[in-house]
Design a protein around this motif. Structure first.
Motif, PDB file in Angstrom:
ATOM      1  N   THR A  53       0.863  -1.175   0.000  1.00  0.00           N
ATOM      2  CA  THR A  53       0.000   0.000   0.000  1.00  0.00           C
ATOM      3  C   THR A  53       0.901   1.227   0.000  1.00  0.00           C
ATOM      4  O   THR A  53       1.993   1.203   0.561  1.00  0.00           O
ATOM      5  CB  THR A  53      -0.926   0.048   1.228  1.00  0.00           C
ATOM      6  N   GLY A  54       0.439   2.303  -0.614  1.00  0.00           N
ATOM      7  CA  GLY A  54       1.251   3.519  -0.716  1.00  0.00           C
ATOM      8  C   GLY A  54       2.070   3.503  -1.979  1.00  0.00           C
ATOM      9  O   GLY A  54       2.185   2.483  -2.657  1.00  0.00           O
ATOM     10  N   GLU A  55       2.622   4.643  -2.313  1.00  0.00           N
ATOM     11  CA  GLU A  55       3.382   4.805  -3.556  1.00  0.00           C
ATOM     12  C   GLU A  55       4.835   5.120  -3.223  1.00  0.00           C
ATOM     13  O   GLU A  55       5.143   6.223  -2.793  1.00  0.00           O
ATOM     14  CB  GLU A  55       2.810   5.978  -4.365  1.00  0.00           C
ATOM     15  N   PRO A  56       5.727   4.162  -3.430  1.00  0.00           N
ATOM     16  CA  PRO A  56       7.130   4.475  -3.153  1.00  0.00           C
ATOM     17  C   PRO A  56       7.715   5.379  -4.245  1.00  0.00           C
ATOM     18  O   PRO A  56       7.197   5.442  -5.355  1.00  0.00           O
ATOM     19  CB  PRO A  56       7.807   3.111  -3.164  1.00  0.00           C
ATOM     20  N   THR A  57       8.756   6.072  -3.895  1.00  0.00           N
ATOM     21  CA  THR A  57       9.554   6.797  -4.884  1.00  0.00           C
ATOM     22  C   THR A  57      10.505   5.789  -5.521  1.00  0.00           C
ATOM     23  O   THR A  57      11.067   4.933  -4.829  1.00  0.00           O
ATOM     24  CB  THR A  57      10.349   7.929  -4.210  1.00  0.00           C
ATOM     25  N   LEU A  58      10.647   5.859  -6.844  1.00  0.00           N
ATOM     26  CA  LEU A  58      11.473   4.887  -7.555  1.00  0.00           C
ATOM     27  C   LEU A  58      12.723   5.553  -8.117  1.00  0.00           C
ATOM     28  O   LEU A  58      12.665   6.692  -8.584  1.00  0.00           O
ATOM     29  CB  LEU A  58      10.668   4.263  -8.709  1.00  0.00           C
ATOM     30  N   ARG A  70      18.918  -1.766 -11.622  1.00  0.00           N
ATOM     31  CA  ARG A  70      17.981  -2.182 -10.581  1.00  0.00           C
ATOM     32  C   ARG A  70      17.105  -0.998 -10.229  1.00  0.00           C
ATOM     33  O   ARG A  70      17.582   0.139 -10.118  1.00  0.00           O
ATOM     34  CB  ARG A  70      18.720  -2.631  -9.315  1.00  0.00           C
ATOM     35  N   LEU A  71      15.828  -1.301 -10.031  1.00  0.00           N
ATOM     36  CA  LEU A  71      14.889  -0.277  -9.611  1.00  0.00           C
ATOM     37  C   LEU A  71      14.853  -0.269  -8.083  1.00  0.00           C
ATOM     38  O   LEU A  71      14.535  -1.287  -7.464  1.00  0.00           O
ATOM     39  CB  LEU A  71      13.510  -0.599 -10.184  1.00  0.00           C
ATOM     40  N   GLN A  72      15.195   0.868  -7.499  1.00  0.00           N
ATOM     41  CA  GLN A  72      15.225   1.002  -6.046  1.00  0.00           C
ATOM     42  C   GLN A  72      13.965   1.741  -5.609  1.00  0.00           C
ATOM     43  O   GLN A  72      13.670   2.812  -6.127  1.00  0.00           O
ATOM     44  CB  GLN A  72      16.452   1.826  -5.619  1.00  0.00           C
ATOM     45  N   ALA A  73      13.235   1.160  -4.654  1.00  0.00           N
ATOM     46  CA  ALA A  73      12.021   1.794  -4.149  1.00  0.00           C
ATOM     47  C   ALA A  73      12.224   2.205  -2.699  1.00  0.00           C
ATOM     48  O   ALA A  73      12.718   1.409  -1.888  1.00  0.00           O
ATOM     49  CB  ALA A  73      10.840   0.828  -4.244  1.00  0.00           C
ATOM     50  N   PHE A  74      11.862   3.449  -2.397  1.00  0.00           N
ATOM     51  CA  PHE A  74      11.990   3.926  -1.019  1.00  0.00           C
ATOM     52  C   PHE A  74      10.837   4.872  -0.715  1.00  0.00           C
ATOM     53  O   PHE A  74      10.156   5.360  -1.633  1.00  0.00           O
ATOM     54  CB  PHE A  74      13.345   4.595  -0.787  1.00  0.00           C
ATOM     55  N   CYS A  75      10.603   5.131   0.551  1.00  0.00           N
ATOM     56  CA  CYS A  75       9.531   6.053   0.924  1.00  0.00           C
ATOM     57  C   CYS A  75      10.008   7.482   0.692  1.00  0.00           C
ATOM     58  O   CYS A  75      11.025   7.896   1.246  1.00  0.00           O
ATOM     59  CB  CYS A  75       9.131   5.852   2.381  1.00  0.00           C
ATOM     60  N   GLY A  76       9.253   8.222  -0.106  1.00  0.00           N
ATOM     61  CA  GLY A  76       9.620   9.603  -0.407  1.00  0.00           C
ATOM     62  C   GLY A  76       9.397  10.556   0.761  1.00  0.00           C
ATOM     63  O   GLY A  76       9.906  11.672   0.743  1.00  0.00           O
TER      64      GLY A  76
END
Ligand SMILES: [Zn+2]
Ligand SMILES: [Zn+2]
Length: 138
Positions: A53-58, A70-76
């Motif tokens: 759930t939620g939209e990470p920053t990529l 590599r695609l890195q996802a983190f909380c913006g």
């Protein structure tokens, strides 16, 4: 086993299934920069079980030491690393979820250390460093 977790601020939550035996440490310099620390601890979660759930920053890291993008996802909002995966449309086969965001983090003990050639020299001696049970005073 079933896993669930959230970033520091709670804007992003994840769920899935992961095998603790596949927990791994990465000492590559991308992981050092991407965590602001000495290494990263991750476990693969099959895409078929991964829910978020939620939209990470990529962030697409194209010059990984491995040579693979590599695609890195983190909380913006709070900056917590969430996962990395292969770039592409739709659900990917696997997501390398960051163990530190999991409620079950204690079950995920590293079984393998990758890119040890760029490991910080002190990581193997951390057990001998003086310990405080809470934050250092002063
Ligand atoms: Zn967050
Ligand atoms: Zn790495």
């Amino acid at each position: 086993m079933k896993i669930d977790g959230a970033c520091q601020c709670g804007a992003i939550t994840i769920e899935g299934e992961a095998d603790p035996e596949k927990t791994q440490v990465c000492h590559c310099t991308d992981c050092q920069a991407g965590t602001g620390s000495a290494f990263r601890v991750s476990v693969p979660v099959p895409g078929a079980t991964f829910k978020m759930t939620g939209e990470p920053t990529l962030f697409l890291k194209t010059t990984a030491e491995s040579g693979r993008p590599r695609l890195q996802a983190f909380c913006g909002k709070c900056g917590s690393p969430i996962y990395s995966t292969s770039p592409g449309e739709g659900v990917q086969p696997s997501y390398m979820v960051r163990v530190g965001i999991l409620r079950q983090r204690e079950a995920f003990v590293p079984r393998r250390q990758n890119w040890f050639r760029s490991a910080q020299a002190w990581v193997t001696g951390l057990g001998g460093v003086p310990k405080n049970e809470k934050a250092a005073a002063g």
